[in-house]
Design a protein around this motif. Structure first.
Motif, PDB file in Angstrom:
ATOM      1  N   THR A 109       0.841  -1.199   0.000  1.00 18.68           N
ATOM      2  CA  THR A 109       0.000   0.000   0.000  1.00 18.68           C
ATOM      3  C   THR A 109       0.870   1.241   0.000  1.00 18.68           C
ATOM      4  OG1 THR A 109      -0.164   0.215   2.412  1.00 18.68           O
ATOM      5  CG2 THR A 109      -1.721  -1.267   1.340  1.00 18.68           C
ATOM      6  N   LYS A 110       0.232   2.365  -0.241  1.00 14.61           N
ATOM      7  CA  LYS A 110       0.962   3.638  -0.368  1.00 14.61           C
ATOM      8  C   LYS A 110       1.654   4.023   0.942  1.00 14.61           C
ATOM      9  CE  LYS A 110       1.355   7.661  -2.846  1.00 14.61           C
ATOM     10  NZ  LYS A 110       1.483   7.923  -4.269  1.00 14.61           N
ATOM     11  N   ASN A 111       0.974   3.809   2.047  1.00 19.78           N
ATOM     12  CA  ASN A 111       1.565   4.003   3.373  1.00 19.78           C
ATOM     13  C   ASN A 111       0.711   3.233   4.369  1.00 19.78           C
ATOM     14  OD1 ASN A 111      -0.673   5.751   4.125  1.00 19.78           O
ATOM     15  ND2 ASN A 111       0.355   7.368   2.950  1.00 19.78           N
ATOM     16  N   SER A 112       1.111   3.192   5.620  1.00 22.32           N
ATOM     17  CA  SER A 112       0.392   2.362   6.589  1.00 22.32           C
ATOM     18  C   SER A 112      -0.988   2.936   6.906  1.00 22.32           C
ATOM     19  CB  SER A 112       1.211   2.198   7.871  1.00 22.32           C
ATOM     20  OG  SER A 112       1.504   3.445   8.458  1.00 22.32           O
ATOM     21  N   THR A 113      -1.124   4.259   6.925  1.00 19.75           N
ATOM     22  CA  THR A 113      -2.439   4.862   7.188  1.00 19.75           C
ATOM     23  C   THR A 113      -3.446   4.430   6.125  1.00 19.75           C
ATOM     24  OG1 THR A 113      -1.458   6.764   8.311  1.00 19.75           O
ATOM     25  CG2 THR A 113      -3.688   7.035   7.443  1.00 19.75           C
ATOM     26  N   LEU A 114      -3.051   4.540   4.858  1.00 13.36           N
ATOM     27  CA  LEU A 114      -3.935   4.091   3.780  1.00 13.36           C
ATOM     28  C   LEU A 114      -4.076   2.570   3.794  1.00 13.36           C
ATOM     29  CD1 LEU A 114      -2.831   6.432   0.844  1.00 13.36           C
ATOM     30  CD2 LEU A 114      -4.913   6.554   2.205  1.00 13.36           C
ATOM     31  N   GLY A 115      -3.038   1.888   4.263  1.00 12.56           N
ATOM     32  CA  GLY A 115      -3.132   0.440   4.379  1.00 12.56           C
ATOM     33  C   GLY A 115      -4.231   0.020   5.340  1.00 12.56           C
ATOM     34  N   HIS A 116      -4.291   0.662   6.501  1.00 15.51           N
ATOM     35  CA  HIS A 116      -5.351   0.350   7.456  1.00 15.51           C
ATOM     36  C   HIS A 116      -6.723   0.684   6.879  1.00 15.51           C
ATOM     37  CE1 HIS A 116      -2.429  -0.622  10.452  1.00 15.51           C
ATOM     38  NE2 HIS A 116      -1.975   0.609  10.570  1.00 15.51           N
ATOM     39  N   LEU A 117      -6.808   1.797   6.179  1.00 13.90           N
ATOM     40  CA  LEU A 117      -8.090   2.168   5.558  1.00 13.90           C
ATOM     41  C   LEU A 117      -8.500   1.180   4.472  1.00 13.90           C
ATOM     42  CD1 LEU A 117      -7.652   6.039   5.268  1.00 13.90           C
ATOM     43  CD2 LEU A 117      -9.358   4.848   6.646  1.00 13.90           C
ATOM     44  N   ALA A 118      -7.518   0.563   3.840  1.00 15.10           N
ATOM     45  CA  ALA A 118      -7.815  -0.440   2.817  1.00 15.10           C
ATOM     46  C   ALA A 118      -8.200  -1.776   3.436  1.00 15.10           C
ATOM     47  CB  ALA A 118      -6.608  -0.625   1.896  1.00 15.10           C
ATOM     48  N   VAL A 119      -7.493  -2.162   4.485  1.00 17.99           N
ATOM     49  CA  VAL A 119      -7.636  -3.514   5.025  1.00 17.99           C
ATOM     50  C   VAL A 119      -8.800  -3.638   6.002  1.00 17.99           C
ATOM     51  CG1 VAL A 119      -6.499  -5.313   6.376  1.00 17.99           C
ATOM     52  CG2 VAL A 119      -5.197  -3.998   4.691  1.00 17.99           C
ATOM     53  N   ILE A 120      -8.853  -2.754   6.985  1.00 17.60           N
ATOM     54  CA  ILE A 120      -9.782  -2.959   8.105  1.00 17.60           C
ATOM     55  C   ILE A 120     -11.247  -3.037   7.659  1.00 17.60           C
ATOM     56  CG2 ILE A 120     -10.681  -1.843  10.207  1.00 17.60           C
ATOM     57  CD1 ILE A 120      -7.776  -1.111  10.889  1.00 17.60           C
ATOM     58  N   PRO A 121     -11.761  -2.108   6.834  1.00 14.22           N
ATOM     59  CA  PRO A 121     -13.167  -2.228   6.432  1.00 14.22           C
ATOM     60  C   PRO A 121     -13.449  -3.465   5.583  1.00 14.22           C
ATOM     61  CG  PRO A 121     -12.365   0.011   6.082  1.00 14.22           C
ATOM     62  CD  PRO A 121     -11.165  -0.846   6.336  1.00 14.22           C
ATOM     63  N   THR A 122     -12.439  -3.986   4.898  1.00 15.01           N
ATOM     64  CA  THR A 122     -12.619  -5.194   4.091  1.00 15.01           C
ATOM     65  C   THR A 122     -12.498  -6.445   4.951  1.00 15.01           C
ATOM     66  OG1 THR A 122     -11.573  -3.997   2.261  1.00 15.01           O
ATOM     67  CG2 THR A 122     -11.864  -6.365   1.991  1.00 15.01           C
ATOM     68  N   LEU A 123     -11.590  -6.409   5.899  1.00 14.76           N
ATOM     69  CA  LEU A 123     -11.325  -7.560   6.762  1.00 14.76           C
ATOM     70  C   LEU A 123     -12.484  -7.833   7.720  1.00 14.76           C
ATOM     71  CD1 LEU A 123      -9.174  -9.603   7.962  1.00 14.76           C
ATOM     72  CD2 LEU A 123      -8.493  -7.705   9.475  1.00 14.76           C
ATOM     73  N   ILE A 124     -13.026  -6.781   8.308  1.00  9.52           N
ATOM     74  CA  ILE A 124     -14.029  -6.924   9.360  1.00  9.52           C
ATOM     75  C   ILE A 124     -15.419  -7.032   8.739  1.00  9.52           C
ATOM     76  CG2 ILE A 124     -14.908  -5.987  11.521  1.00  9.52           C
ATOM     77  CD1 ILE A 124     -11.903  -6.676  11.528  1.00  9.52           C
ATOM     78  N   ARG A 266      -6.724 -12.199   1.062  1.00  7.66           N
ATOM     79  CA  ARG A 266      -5.715 -11.330   0.470  1.00  7.66           C
ATOM     80  C   ARG A 266      -6.198 -10.785  -0.877  1.00  7.66           C
ATOM     81  NH1 ARG A 266      -1.670 -14.276   1.603  1.00  7.66           N
ATOM     82  NH2 ARG A 266      -1.541 -15.533  -0.288  1.00  7.66           N
ATOM     83  N   GLU A 267      -6.785 -11.649  -1.685  1.00  8.39           N
ATOM     84  CA  GLU A 267      -7.286 -11.215  -2.992  1.00  8.39           C
ATOM     85  C   GLU A 267      -8.465 -10.261  -2.841  1.00  8.39           C
ATOM     86  OE1 GLU A 267      -5.893 -11.664  -5.922  1.00  8.39           O
ATOM     87  OE2 GLU A 267      -4.281 -12.620  -4.791  1.00  8.39           O
ATOM     88  N   LYS A 268      -9.291 -10.503  -1.835  1.00 12.63           N
ATOM     89  CA  LYS A 268     -10.443  -9.619  -1.601  1.00 12.63           C
ATOM     90  C   LYS A 268      -9.969  -8.214  -1.238  1.00 12.63           C
ATOM     91  CE  LYS A 268     -14.000 -11.478   0.198  1.00 12.63           C
ATOM     92  NZ  LYS A 268     -14.963 -12.134   1.111  1.00 12.63           N
ATOM     93  N   ILE A 269      -8.941  -8.141  -0.400  1.00 12.12           N
ATOM     94  CA  ILE A 269      -8.400  -6.832  -0.022  1.00 12.12           C
ATOM     95  C   ILE A 269      -7.819  -6.128  -1.247  1.00 12.12           C
ATOM     96  CG2 ILE A 269      -6.590  -5.674   1.309  1.00 12.12           C
ATOM     97  CD1 ILE A 269      -6.982  -7.916   3.429  1.00 12.12           C
ATOM     98  N   LYS A 270      -7.085  -6.895  -2.071  1.00 10.44           N
ATOM     99  CA  LYS A 270      -6.492  -6.298  -3.271  1.00 10.44           C
ATOM    100  C   LYS A 270      -7.565  -5.877  -4.268  1.00 10.44           C
ATOM    101  CE  LYS A 270      -2.686  -7.975  -4.988  1.00 10.44           C
ATOM    102  NZ  LYS A 270      -1.674  -8.912  -5.536  1.00 10.44           N
ATOM    103  N   ASN A 271      -8.668  -6.624  -4.342  1.00  9.65           N
ATOM    104  CA  ASN A 271      -9.725  -6.308  -5.290  1.00  9.65           C
ATOM    105  C   ASN A 271     -10.545  -5.097  -4.863  1.00  9.65           C
ATOM    106  OD1 ASN A 271      -9.107  -8.360  -7.055  1.00  9.65           O
ATOM    107  ND2 ASN A 271     -10.526  -9.828  -6.119  1.00  9.65           N
ATOM    108  N   PHE A 272     -10.813  -4.998  -3.564  1.00  3.51           N
ATOM    109  CA  PHE A 272     -11.583  -3.822  -3.138  1.00  3.51           C
ATOM    110  C   PHE A 272     -11.153  -3.399  -1.752  1.00  3.51           C
ATOM    111  CE2 PHE A 272     -15.145  -1.221  -1.748  1.00  3.51           C
ATOM    112  CZ  PHE A 272     -15.281  -0.407  -2.857  1.00  3.51           C
ATOM    113  N   GLY A 273     -10.009  -2.819  -1.683  1.00  2.00           N
ATOM    114  CA  GLY A 273      -9.504  -2.301  -0.430  1.00  2.00           C
ATOM    115  C   GLY A 273      -9.388  -0.800  -0.497  1.00  2.00           C
ATOM    116  N   GLY A 274     -10.491  -0.124  -0.785  1.00  2.00           N
ATOM    117  CA  GLY A 274     -10.534   1.331  -0.742  1.00  2.00           C
ATOM    118  C   GLY A 274      -9.384   2.006  -1.452  1.00  2.00           C
ATOM    119  N   PRO A 275      -8.388   2.522  -0.711  1.00  2.49           N
ATOM    120  CA  PRO A 275      -7.253   3.222  -1.332  1.00  2.49           C
ATOM    121  C   PRO A 275      -6.457   2.365  -2.303  1.00  2.49           C
ATOM    122  CG  PRO A 275      -7.334   3.657   1.034  1.00  2.49           C
ATOM    123  CD  PRO A 275      -8.352   2.593   0.768  1.00  2.49           C
TER     124      PRO A 275
END
Length: 806
Positions: A109-124, A266-275
């Motif tokens: 991801t671009k940075n960890s802040t955007l990483g959390h924004l990408a991962v957390i809403p998709t993961l949970i 992992r693929e789900k996060i890459k497919n639609f992980g916001g940022p």
């Protein structure tokens, strides 16, 4: 519900940062033409750099820099397209090398802040729940806000409190599918570690528990191939764990990495992980730099670099062990935190070290509790042994001097951080004092004329008012209505009073000043757990009173010193009582002691505005109306004066048993509807004591139109020395409130009664300022100053206010 102005958390933080900026400790600019990592130039002064988070110094590695330069020549400054379409030519190589490091495919991801924004809403998932450590990085907490919009529970626990975590898990198990606990691997301020073995033991005990770690501060300097603290501890990533790491900070490049074992996820996060889907990808220079750094991590060189840094950390720890500096978390991380307690001491110390040529980071609220202000020192490979030794010597030399200049002490710092005192402080022979402080536990031990000379004419805390308050609350069997009283008087050496005030100690609801929606939510929980989210508070004044609780003779040359002496004394009392919070209220917003109080370890919040009516004598309703503004006069003539004819108004010094029962029920009616200031409900004994006290009277409104003329409204009013009339509490029957403008009529009848008694002032208190302003009240802005043991309750309230805003 009565409306009030609530404190804005952003305003509190802004003021603290503004003061720190003005002290020269924040928002600085580096002036170097060339950076080496070892030194940094600020305001024309070259300083040794002990504030970096590039712990291995890889941002200055020649191979990493040359890779970035070459990538710019070959691919340009950016590749302006989402990775969902196509990644630029270097991405696949970086992903491959990161996979070699970790043994698992990464998401970049671009940075960890955007990483959390990408991962957390998709993961949970919607059926899951989240528990966050209250010191987990802001970027994690911010991403969790998105979950709340979907109705996903997000709970908070005190820092690394495993007992509290287990309690939360037990509460959530019946309601949720998966429970995710989110924490840092290495915490950025104190440099302490997450208790990873214990957390994985909990996952075995509770299979629904999953773990999510932000390990950006544990990266590179720890773990095989520099994979970080978390991977260095767990060795292999299990299914129930997600780790976010970084390609910046110690890694020396830019970007962040996310690791999870589940390929489908992992693929789900890459497919639609916001940022990940909708934001630009890493620049070619950043990717190339990360590749070069990955090569170093995959070589044996990384172990040499880790060992070199570890030797410097060990050396610094050895130097510190020879002195008496309060380093808060002692371990082998490159992050050290020197506890200094108050902002004033921290500003003094950091400026001293700046002058000596050492750049360090200020640690201040909200990153740490306001009374846990201190200095963060970080070691890196750039620091040489002589630099480290010189820093330790400078810290040891300037620490006691900073304490002395800011009236601080090692014992105060140890108390603030919960450190056991290691030695007794020397008590130096003092000069004859110019100030003398007296402490009393009852108003009966204070001479009445002396107290009233300073404190009379304010609200309900003239001498007689405090006799009532003590009788009512000091022996009350209900813990929510029980207060201890403390009176403080400071005199000069000829006996003149410079300062006088009183404090009470009792239970407050943590949401007392939160928005109504938060209190409504918490009151549902309190139906089964009455003391949920309550704190023991030592507060200036009392919850029954408001106004100028602290008299200070501002003309006296020792006024500021007297205030500092008071604050020293009440802090001792706060610690002796082991209270959760210390509160100074109600200071005027523009008071001259603002900086003095803030420097001593308090943060400021806005209090609800209060209303005071200066009451010139008038003879008729028309004369009263003519004293109002044109708009307020129109309101009075339309919404108040025409409804007076519907009421019988009686002024009663005593109420019959039946009337008191009815009056108390009307008070409860109002209390149950008004969460603008959420305090505990007063018991009937509070009102029975009013009935027996000659300074209290009751304005009773009954409706002429109703059979039996029922009591529909009441004001419980205190008469203070023929000067201040105080409508302290109100009771209403809401069946009639709207049709007959009951609340407005009670306000007017209070003004009318004070006028008849020729009182010059009415303390109308807080809430409903719009209505009171229309009747001529002056609106007064006030602030409070607060100390807390930690930030947990404050952060939790701020989180809940974001959850339950209407």
């Amino acid at each position: 519900m009565a409306k009030i102005k609530h404190n804005n958390f952003i305003d509190t933080v802004d003021e603290i940062f503004t003061v720190a900026k003005n002290e020269g400790a924040l928002h600085l600019y580096a002036e170097n033409k060339v950076l080496t990592g070892r030194t940094i130039q600020i305001k024309d002064k070259e300083m040794f750099h002990f504030g970096t988070t590039g712990y291995l110094g890889l941002e200055q590695d020649k191979r990493v820099k040359e890779a970035a330069i070459e990538a710019i020549h070959n691919y340009g400054t950016q590749f302006p397209l989402s990775k969902s379409y196509i990644s630029h030519p270097l991405y696949s190589e970086l992903e491959h090398k990161i996979e070699l490091m970790y043994g698992i495919q990464p998401i970049i991801t671009k940075n960890s802040t955007l990483g959390h924004l990408a991962v957390i809403p998709t993961l949970i998932r919607d059926e899951d729940a989240v528990i966050i450590d209250h010191q987990v990085h802001w970027s994690v907490q911010n991403a969790c806000q998105l979950l709340k919009l979907r109705g996903i529970p997000v709970e908070m626990i005190r820092h690394s409190n495993l007992e509290m975590l287990e309690d939360k898990i037990k509460q959530l198990i019946p309601k949720c599918n998966k429970i995710w606990y989110m924490a840092d691997g290495v915490y950025s301020m104190f440099g302490d570690y997450a208790p990873i073995p214990e957390l994985f033991t909990l996952t075995q005990k509770y299979p629904q528990l999953n773990l999510y770690f932000d390990d950006v501060h544990g990266m590179s300097w720890k773990g095989k191939n520099g994979t970080g603290f978390v991977f260095g501890t767990i060795k292999e990533l299990p299914e129930n764990c997600v780790v976010v790491s970084t390609l910046s900070k110690t890694f020396g490049a830019s970007g962040a990495t996310v690791f999870c074992k589940n390929q489908k996820l992992r693929e789900k996060i890459k497919n639609f992980g916001g940022p990940l889907t909708f934001s630009a990808q890493l620049e070619p220079a950043s990717v190339a730099a990360a590749i070069a750094s990955a090569d170093i991590h995959l070589s044996t060189e990384i172990e040499l670099k880790q060992n070199e840094l570890a030797d410097k950390i060990t050396y610094f720890n050895q130097l510190l062990s020879q002195g008496n500096l309060p380093i808060i978390s002692k371990n082998d991380s490159p992050v050290f935190f020197l506890g200094l307690g108050t902002p004033a001491t921290a500003y003094n110390f950091v400026q001293r070290l700046f002058k000596e040529g050492f750049f360090l980071n200020l640690g201040i609220y909200p990153a740490v509790p306001i009374k846990n202000t201190g200095i963060r020192i970080t070691l890196s490979s750039h620091n040489q042994q002589d630099d480290i030794k010189a820093l330790a010597e400078a810290m040891e030399y300037h620490f006691p001097k900073a304490l002395e200049e800011t009236n601080n002490s090692e014992s105060k710092i140890n108390q603030a951080f919960g450190i056991e005192n290691r030695k007794k402080e020397k008590v130096s022979a003092s000069e004859p004092s110019e100030l003398f402080i007296e402490e009393k536990k009852t108003i009966q031990d204070i001479e009445k004329t002396e107290w009233n000379h300073c404190m009379a004419n304010h609200n309900i805390f003239n001498w007689d008012g405090l006799v009532y308050l003590e009788k009512t609350f000091s022996q009350h069997p209900d813990p929510t209505n029980h207060w201890d009283f403390y009176y403080f008087t400071i005199k000069d050496n000829i006996g003149d009073i410079i300062l006088m005030t009183f404090f009470t100690y009792g239970l407050w609801k943590d949401d007392m000043l939160a928005t109504e929606s938060v209190s409504l939510h918490l009151e549902e929980i309190r139906k089964s757990n009455p003391l949920y989210l309550t704190s023991k508070v030592l507060g200036m004044g009392s919850l029954f009173t408001e106004g100028e609780h602290c008299f200070i003779n501002e003309e006296h040359p020792l006024a500021e010193r007297a205030l500092k002496l008071l604050l020293d004394k009440v802090e001792e009392k706060y610690n002796a009582l082991n209270a959760d919070m210390l509160v100074l209220r109600d200071f005027k917003k523009d008071n001259i002691y603002n900086k003095t109080i803030l420097d001593l370890g308090y943060f400021k919040i806005d209090m609800p505005e209060s209303c005071v009516l200066q009451n010139p004598i008038w003879s008729t309703n028309e004369e009263f109306a003519n004293g109002l503004s044109p708009r307020s006069r129109k309101h009075f003539n339309k919404e108040i004066e025409p409804f007076e004819k519907y009421y019988d108004v009686q002024i009663k010094e005593r109420l019959s048993k039946y009337e008191m029962e009815r009056a108390y029920q009307l008070y409860i009616n109002v209390k149950d509807k008004n969460f603008a200031i959420n305090t505990f409900q007063y018991t009937k004994e509070v009102f029975d004591n009013m009935d027996e006290n000659l300074n209290w009277e009751f304005i009773v409104l009954t409706l002429k139109t109703e059979i039996n003329n029922p009591m529909v409204g009441i004001m419980f009013c205190y008469k203070n020395n023929n000067h201040t009339y105080v409508p302290e509490l109100i009771g209403m029957d809401y069946e009639w409130a709207k049709e007959y403008q009951l609340y407005r009529q009670l306000l007017f009848q209070t003004i009318k009664r004070a006028n008849a008694l020729q009182f010059s002032k009415i303390d109308f208190g807080i809430s409903a300022t719009f209505e009171k302003r229309k009747l001529g009240s002056e609106i007064i802005q006030k602030v409070a100053y607060i100390q807390t043991r930690d930030n947990y309750e404050m952060e939790l309230m701020n989180t809940l206010q974001n959850d339950y805003k209407f």
